[in-house]
Scaffold this motif. Structure first.
Motif, PDB file in Angstrom:
ATOM      1  N   VAL A   1       0.846  -1.189   0.000  1.00 56.35           N
ATOM      2  CA  VAL A   1       0.000   0.000   0.000  1.00 56.35           C
ATOM      3  C   VAL A   1       0.886   1.246   0.000  1.00 56.35           C
ATOM      4  N   VAL A   2       0.506   2.224  -0.804  1.00 62.77           N
ATOM      5  CA  VAL A   2       1.264   3.461  -0.867  1.00 62.77           C
ATOM      6  C   VAL A   2       0.530   4.507  -0.031  1.00 62.77           C
ATOM      7  N   VAL A   3       1.271   5.184   0.832  1.00 60.02           N
ATOM      8  CA  VAL A   3       0.663   6.150   1.752  1.00 60.02           C
ATOM      9  C   VAL A   3       1.352   7.499   1.589  1.00 60.02           C
ATOM     10  N   GLU A   4       0.558   8.559   1.421  1.00 62.82           N
ATOM     11  CA  GLU A   4       1.133   9.896   1.389  1.00 62.82           C
ATOM     12  C   GLU A   4       1.150  10.424   2.810  1.00 62.82           C
ATOM     13  N   VAL A   5       2.337  10.844   3.280  1.00 64.00           N
ATOM     14  CA  VAL A   5       2.472  11.187   4.694  1.00 64.00           C
ATOM     15  C   VAL A   5       2.635  12.695   4.901  1.00 64.00           C
ATOM     16  N   ASP A   6       2.324  13.153   6.136  1.00 63.84           N
ATOM     17  CA  ASP A   6       2.408  14.584   6.428  1.00 63.84           C
ATOM     18  C   ASP A   6       3.598  14.914   7.329  1.00 63.84           C
ATOM     19  N   GLY A   7       4.473  13.961   7.568  1.00 61.74           N
ATOM     20  CA  GLY A   7       5.589  14.220   8.467  1.00 61.74           C
ATOM     21  C   GLY A   7       6.664  13.156   8.282  1.00 61.74           C
ATOM     22  N   PRO A   8       7.599  13.089   9.242  1.00 59.29           N
ATOM     23  CA  PRO A   8       8.693  12.139   9.085  1.00 59.29           C
ATOM     24  C   PRO A   8       8.234  10.685   9.254  1.00 59.29           C
ATOM     25  N   VAL A   9       8.828   9.789   8.480  1.00 57.86           N
ATOM     26  CA  VAL A   9       8.613   8.343   8.676  1.00 57.86           C
ATOM     27  C   VAL A   9       9.973   7.671   8.590  1.00 57.86           C
ATOM     28  N   ALA A  10      10.114   6.540   9.266  1.00 60.91           N
ATOM     29  CA  ALA A  10      11.380   5.814   9.249  1.00 60.91           C
ATOM     30  C   ALA A  10      11.212   4.502   8.495  1.00 60.91           C
ATOM     31  N   GLN A  11      12.290   4.063   7.902  1.00 60.73           N
ATOM     32  CA  GLN A  11      12.279   2.743   7.275  1.00 60.73           C
ATOM     33  C   GLN A  11      11.938   1.724   8.350  1.00 60.73           C
ATOM     34  N   ASN A  12      11.072   0.774   8.020  1.00 60.63           N
ATOM     35  CA  ASN A  12      10.617  -0.273   8.934  1.00 60.63           C
ATOM     36  C   ASN A  12       9.716   0.231  10.070  1.00 60.63           C
ATOM     37  N   GLU A  13       9.292   1.480   9.986  1.00 66.28           N
ATOM     38  CA  GLU A  13       8.371   1.976  11.015  1.00 66.28           C
ATOM     39  C   GLU A  13       7.012   1.286  10.855  1.00 66.28           C
ATOM     40  N   ILE A  14       6.357   1.094  11.978  1.00 66.91           N
ATOM     41  CA  ILE A  14       5.045   0.459  11.970  1.00 66.91           C
ATOM     42  C   ILE A  14       3.955   1.525  11.860  1.00 66.91           C
ATOM     43  N   CYS A  15       2.899   1.204  11.106  1.00 68.95           N
ATOM     44  CA  CYS A  15       1.760   2.102  11.063  1.00 68.95           C
ATOM     45  C   CYS A  15       0.475   1.287  11.071  1.00 68.95           C
ATOM     46  N   TYR A  16      -0.627   1.943  11.378  1.00 69.35           N
ATOM     47  CA  TYR A  16      -1.931   1.281  11.340  1.00 69.35           C
ATOM     48  C   TYR A  16      -2.815   1.984  10.333  1.00 69.35           C
ATOM     49  N   ILE A  17      -3.395   1.180   9.443  1.00 72.01           N
ATOM     50  CA  ILE A  17      -4.333   1.728   8.468  1.00 72.01           C
ATOM     51  C   ILE A  17      -5.722   1.568   9.074  1.00 72.01           C
ATOM     52  N   ASN A  18      -6.445   2.667   9.186  1.00 66.52           N
ATOM     53  CA  ASN A  18      -7.737   2.589   9.854  1.00 66.52           C
ATOM     54  C   ASN A  18      -8.844   2.347   8.842  1.00 66.52           C
ATOM     55  N   LEU A  19      -9.168   1.073   8.612  1.00 71.47           N
ATOM     56  CA  LEU A  19     -10.169   0.705   7.620  1.00 71.47           C
ATOM     57  C   LEU A  19     -11.506   0.563   8.339  1.00 71.47           C
ATOM     58  N   ALA A  20     -12.289   1.626   8.299  1.00 76.32           N
ATOM     59  CA  ALA A  20     -13.609   1.645   8.926  1.00 76.32           C
ATOM     60  C   ALA A  20     -13.575   1.072  10.336  1.00 76.32           C
TER      61      ALA A  20
ATOM     62  N   GLN B   1       3.592   4.999  13.955  1.00 81.20           N
ATOM     63  CA  GLN B   1       3.751   4.743  15.384  1.00 81.20           C
ATOM     64  C   GLN B   1       5.089   5.192  15.959  1.00 81.20           C
ATOM     65  N   GLY B   2       6.022   5.592  15.100  1.00 77.88           N
ATOM     66  CA  GLY B   2       7.293   6.075  15.628  1.00 77.88           C
ATOM     67  C   GLY B   2       8.209   4.980  16.134  1.00 77.88           C
ATOM     68  N   HIS B   3       7.877   3.717  15.878  1.00 80.82           N
ATOM     69  CA  HIS B   3       8.798   2.637  16.258  1.00 80.82           C
ATOM     70  C   HIS B   3       8.725   1.514  15.238  1.00 80.82           C
ATOM     71  N   MET B   4       9.725   0.669  15.272  1.00 77.64           N
ATOM     72  CA  MET B   4       9.747  -0.461  14.344  1.00 77.64           C
ATOM     73  C   MET B   4       8.911  -1.596  14.908  1.00 77.64           C
ATOM     74  N   LEU B   5       8.834  -2.701  14.177  1.00 79.38           N
ATOM     75  CA  LEU B   5       8.102  -3.870  14.649  1.00 79.38           C
ATOM     76  C   LEU B   5       8.790  -4.387  15.916  1.00 79.38           C
ATOM     77  N   GLU B   6       8.015  -4.456  17.004  1.00 74.38           N
ATOM     78  CA  GLU B   6       8.600  -4.824  18.291  1.00 74.38           C
ATOM     79  C   GLU B   6       7.936  -6.066  18.854  1.00 74.38           C
ATOM     80  N   VAL B   7       8.659  -6.744  19.715  1.00 71.80           N
ATOM     81  CA  VAL B   7       8.013  -7.777  20.519  1.00 71.80           C
ATOM     82  C   VAL B   7       8.021  -7.329  21.969  1.00 71.80           C
ATOM     83  N   THR B   8       7.102  -7.899  22.730  1.00 72.92           N
ATOM     84  CA  THR B   8       7.001  -7.607  24.146  1.00 72.92           C
ATOM     85  C   THR B   8       7.639  -8.765  24.892  1.00 72.92           C
TER      86      THR B   8
END
Ligand SMILES: Nc1ncnc2c1ncn2[C@@H]1O[C@H](COP(=O)(O)OP(=O)(O)OP(=O)(O)O)[C@@H](O)[C@H]1O
Ligand SMILES: [Mg+2]
Lengths: 585, 440
Positions: free
Chosen positions: A15-34, A70-77
């Motif tokens: 998915v291609v996303v147009e962003v309004d600020g900084p993003v990092a390689q491998n950063e996690i994001c959530y797509i809000n689909l309804a 989310q400002g962080h990469m894929l993480e585990v707890t």
């Protein structure tokens, strides 16, 4: 402020996303689909456009859908409660998910934040600590789960306070640390870590010098794997990769087993879910499930999460290694992970390497294998992650990118042969093609000779030589015919067959034969080698083959009997009688 | 799929390939259906306001001013008990002018089962065919293909297995089925009086290949309805998956994807796995078992289609004509049911695993003897016996026209052992030999 974006393009799960600020390689994001959040990872950025791989089906997604970074990469707890859990590739607890079907965006917690753990402090206020140092421990099944200074803490700290022994939840603060600038940091019982980064909070990573006992004869005896070592099992479909890995999971002498079911069959994972809670760990007598964590991203689960799953598994392994434990990590199959990389690279329209795999495949694989290892922790304890992956070569042909790249990275090579599988000579590990580089390490040789028997390594080499010579004899017999070769060829061939049937072949489904401890392996190898050193008298080749079949039969019955039981010795006596019939003094 | 008032209509295509069309459109959802010039199509790519649609029946004759109507939803199948006994096309529309069915619309190609909600398969499927029941026992919830050359009677064997399998529902997914084969299935099911248990989704050779892509998902959506909601034992027959994969490659080539081995898309493994992994055993008794056909070209199993299939399914069944007996047999060397361990010796007699292995091993000895013979070497006395055994074994057990109970198969095997071999040559655990070796 989190960076926001809007979907502008969709090709399957890219998915291609147009962003309004900084993003990092491998950063996690959530797509809000309804209202349903779809997790995704940034894999490429061009100007204002972030290309993200979505870990879910993108059905129904539209241009304009809002995205939050989310400002962080894929993480585990990481924290107490990881043992015995069944996770998906992104560490969501499968048990907590609702319904029969996996619903998109049903992201469950990795840990149980409500349960309480019996905490015992291991340090006093005033102690100097760094990342990964043990602050306290809680019992988790039979493991003493260490609560550590988070790996992300890069400074030197002084313990300001630590809670007294008692029951705490994972999110409770158990210690306060002060850094070199005098700033205070609260520490809970859990921490987060980005999966793609190796945890290196240890003192030293020496060359492995011990072997990891697996109970599988062709591994332990002929091609042993080191504790903290790496190995891989390539083989065409149906040759026994999974059965072998399950055997390792059941029997290996490890404190903890992590199984990454990476793009393979769901029923195979169900087999573990079903059996492991009932099977005994041969060493501790506890149930196998108590030492096992499963990362389950089967072939029908989202492809992008497949790649994540092996990293999730490795990170959990490194976490337990830091507690001074012996971890065995198994991944079935690493080819599926490579294929996931290929699918994505394809959608990104990257320049493809061999077989359309991404150009950096070798580097990615090498990087991953390098995370395994035996380590000395800062406190002098040791821990290890031993990694064994399977590889599923296309068309069974080992000259393909994933096998070749893995061969460069892994130290043990357990090649499964179609021919051996076809003739049901299980485990179908080819004795000639396979190798363990560790067998060449002087420190490993010394360890083996010291711990098994004085001349062990030379005995093993000798047995390999007999197998080799047996194979050559067999080829000659095939070319020239049974009576076209000297009788000696038959003798040589059959001596190799004894080793094959009695040492190499092992019935993974027999209660007793499935697991052979090292002392028993020693007993049987010495017995077999004595027979190989004996001269027998034959009048013709037919006599030779029927005689050796009787020897093999007696030895196999020994393998099927409880070690050193009455039954075992009875078959051994029977064997002696057979041997005396034709022994040349 | 009638036109609704709010549907968006466009009339300007900007690109046409053999399988896809593209146009500028707004608010389109990924994977939603549309009607392009009266033909069903699905959204496969969106870039800004540029939308690419895959037209299932091909794009021949579609003009640039074709009417495009978006439906706002992905492909669905209406599910209810009404499905039973009926024939549908690849879109799930009734064939033979039948009436539409009533039911709840379900998205096809839905999510997968949480592995923790599955149960380990443990129920044997008896087929009466010893080449299957004895050597390659099938289990409910399993997925297994026949690997067969196009001239072999795989559809016949599959129909036979289906009818004997005691399934509550049999769902036929026909892809590129020849009309003759379609009628064959129809007749066999009718003659067996089984039509009310059968549901068919069929794309024949006369229909456009890309339509086939819908068939497995349609069949499996119906299967999930009966297995989950009605707790039924459902058997899904998919024939021929090779033609399905061919259709995948047509589409991916049109989409300019870089092909991997054998011009198949790089995602072939995942695409096939999504289908086969729908096979499942649920704890409450419902199950989906998939028996498929993958035709081979020239017996080559290293081709990407059978190769990827082999990596996904739980074994494979090979058919072969035995030149010695002239009968079609289930090849004991190359066939394998991976789930047989779960039932043999547990749901069947204790001697089953060992008898099975011993017989195959002795059959392999015979194969070696045969090679020797062909190479002009003398046979030993043992070789001669092995060859005789092989003939009997092939005729009495491997041939697909055998139809007996598992115990009878085991007894027959013991008789053949005793007839041709000594106890040590058979090399089965002593306690079993003492119990089952025939007295005379
Ligand atoms: N050690 C063994 N003893 C007895 N049978 C075995 C053994 N190993 C493998 N088999 C047989 O081979 C079958 C296939 O093995 P397995 O599932 O491990 O293959 P695989 O290499 O993982 O195949 P795939 O690549 O398709 O996953 C098993 O179901 C079993 O019948
Ligand atoms: Mg496997």
């Amino acid at each position: 402020m989190k960076t926001q974006g809007k979907v502008t393009g969709i090709i399957s799960n890219l998915v291609v996303v147009e962003v309004d600020g900084p993003v990092a390689q491998n950063e996690i994001c959530y797509i809000n689909l309804a209202g349903t959040k779809l997790m995704a990872e940034v894999i490429k950025v061009i100007g204002k456009l972030a290309y993200v791989q979505v870990f879910e089906s993108t059905r129904g997604l539209r241009v304009g859908t809002p995205v939050e970074f989310q400002g962080h990469m894929l993480e585990v707890t990481l924290g107490p409660g990881l043992l015995s859990k069944n996770y998906d590739g992104l560490q969501h607890d499968l048990a907590k998910m609702k319904g029969i079907f996996l619903q998109r965006g049903d992201y469950t917690d990795a840990l149980d934040f409500d349960s309480e753990w019996d905490f015992t402090p291991l340090v006093e206020p005033g102690t100097q600590v760094v990342a990964a140092d043990w602050l306290g421990e809680v019992p988790e099944n039979w493991v003493k789960h260490k609560i550590m200074v988070p790996f992300t803490f890069t400074d030197k700290y002084t313990v300001k306070s630590i809670v007294p022994a008692g029951k705490y939840k994972v999110s409770d603060t158990i210690a306060v640390l002060v850094d070199s600038k005098g700033e205070e940091h609260k520490v809970t019982m859990y921490q987060k870590w980005p999966v793609k980064k190796a945890i290196t909070a240890y003192k030293e990573k020496p060359r492995p010098f011990k072997i990891l006992e697996t109970g599988v004869r062709v591994i332990d005896t002929l091609n042993p794997i080191a504790e903290g070592g790496t190995g891989f099992i390539p083989g065409p479909f149906g040759c026994g990769k999974t059965v072998l890995q399950h055997a390792l999971a059941k029997q290996a002498n490890a404190d903890m087993i992590i199984m990454a079911a990476c793009g393979e069959r769901a029923n195979e994972v169900v087999e573990i879910f079903t059996e492991f809670p009932h099977l005994d760990d041969p060493r501790t007598g506890r149930k196998l499930m108590e030492r096992t964590t499963i990362i389950c991203n089967t072939s029908n689960m989202p492809v992008a999460a497949r790649e994540a799953s092996v990293y999730t598994a490795m990170t959990i392994g490194e976490y337990y290694r830091s507690m001074g434990l012996k971890v065995l990590l198994l991944a079935d199959s690493t080819s599926r992970w490579a294929q996931a990389l290929r699918e994505m690279s394809n959608r990104l329209e990257e320049l493809p390497g061999p077989d359309a795999f991404p150009m950096d495949l070798s580097a990615v694989i090498a990087n991953f294998y390098a995370r395994a290892g035996f380590v000395y922790l800062n406190n002098g304890n040791t821990g290890s992650v031993t990694f064994i992956g399977t590889v599923s070569p296309a068309g069974g042909n080992l000259k393909e990118p994933v096998t070749e790249s893995t061969k460069k990275a892994a130290r043990c090579f357990y090649a499964l042969s179609q021919q051996r599988a076809d003739s049901k000579r299980y485990p179908a590990i080819d004795p000639m093609d396979s190798y363990s580089k560790y067998l060449e390490y002087p420190e490993i040789q010394e360890y083996l000779n010291k711990n098994i028997s004085e001349k062990w390594v030379s005995l093993v080499m000798k047995s390999k030589n007999i197998i080799q010579r047996g194979r050559e004899a067999y080829e000659q017999i095939n070319i020239l015919g049974d009576d076209g070769v000297p009788l000696d060829y038959h003798d040589r061939y059959w001596k190799a067959e004894i080793i094959d049937f009695v040492v190499l072949q092992q019935d993974a489904f027999d209660k007793i034969d499935c697991n052979t401890p090292l002392n028993r392996q020693r007993y049987m190898l010495e017995k077999v080698m004595q027979i190989c050193d004996t001269n027998f008298h034959f009048d013709g080749f037919e006599q030779c083959s029927s005689y050796y079949k009787r020897i093999i039969n007696a030895l196999k019955q020994m393998n099927y009997s409880e070690f050193q039981s009455e039954e075992f010795y009875n078959y051994e006596k029977e064997l002696e009688t057979i041997l005396n019939e034709r022994r040349v003094q | 799929m009638e036109t609704k008032a709010f549907q968006r209509i466009y009339t300007q295509l900007t690109g046409i390939t053999k399988a896809t069309v593209s146009l500028r459109a707004q608010g389109v959802a990924n994977e939603e259906l549309a009607m392009v010039h009266g033909r069903l199509a699905q959204v496969v790519k969106i870039m800004g306001d540029m939308v690419t649609l895959q037209v299932f029946s091909g794009t021949e004759g579609i003009p640039t001013n074709a009417e495009v109507v978006f439906f706002g939803e992905p492909p669905k199948l209406k599910v209810s008990d009404d499905l039973a006994g009926r024939f549908f096309d690849a879109y799930g529309r009734p064939m033979f002018g039948d009436s539409e069915i009533e039911g709840e619309p379900r998205e096809i190609g839905g999510p997968s089962v949480n592995p923790l909600r599955r149960k380990q398969p443990s129920e044997l499927i008896a087929t009466g065919i010893a080449g299957i029941d004895l050597n390659n026992t099938l289990v409910t919830g399993q997925k297994i293909p026949f690997f067969a050359d196009p001239d072999q009677p795989f559809n016949q064997v599959m129909a036979m297995v289906a009818l004997r399998a005691q399934a509550d529902k049999i769902i036929l997914g026909g892809m590129g089925l020849s009309n003759d084969d379609f009628l064959f299935f129809k007749n066999v099911f009718e003659n067996a009086g089984a039509l009310d248990r059968i549901i068919s989704f069929v794309n024949t050779t006369e229909q456009p290949p890309v339509e086939r892509l819908l068939v497995p998902d349609m069949a499996l959506t119906a299967a999930e309805y009966f297995a989950v909601e009605k707790k039924e034992k459902v058997l899904v027959l998919l024939t021929d998956m090779t033609l399905y994969a061919d259709a995948l490659s047509i589409v991916s080539n049109r989409m300019d994807q870089i092909p991997s081995k054998d011009s198949m898309p790089g995602s072939l493994y995942s695409d096939l796995a999504k289908i086969y992994e729908k096979a499942v055993q649920f704890p409450d008794g419902g199950s989906i078992t998939i028996i498929a056909v993958t035709t081979l070209s020239g017996g080559d199993i290293t081709h990407a289609i059978p190769d990827n299939t082999g990596y996904i399914t739980e074994g494979q069944l090979f058919l072969r004509t035995d030149s010695d007996t002239g009968k079609v047999i289930v090849d004991p060397f190359r066939s394998l049911s991976r789930l047989k361990q779960l039932v043999i010796g547990k749901k069947t007699r204790e001697d089953h695993p060992q008898v099975m292995n011993a017989a195959v091993r002795l059959y392999a000895d015979a194969a070696n003897a045969k090679t020797k013979l062909e190479n002009g070497f003398d046979l030993t006395e043992y070789d001669e016996r092995a060859l005789k055994f092989a003939r009997d074994y092939s005729e009495k057990l491997l041939a697909i026209d055998v139809n007996v109970e598992v115990d009878t198969m085991l007894n027959t095997a013991w008789q053949l052992f005793a007839k041709y071999f000594s106890k040590t040559e058979v090399a089965i655990k002593n306690e079993l030999v003492e119990k089952y070796w025939p007295a005379n």
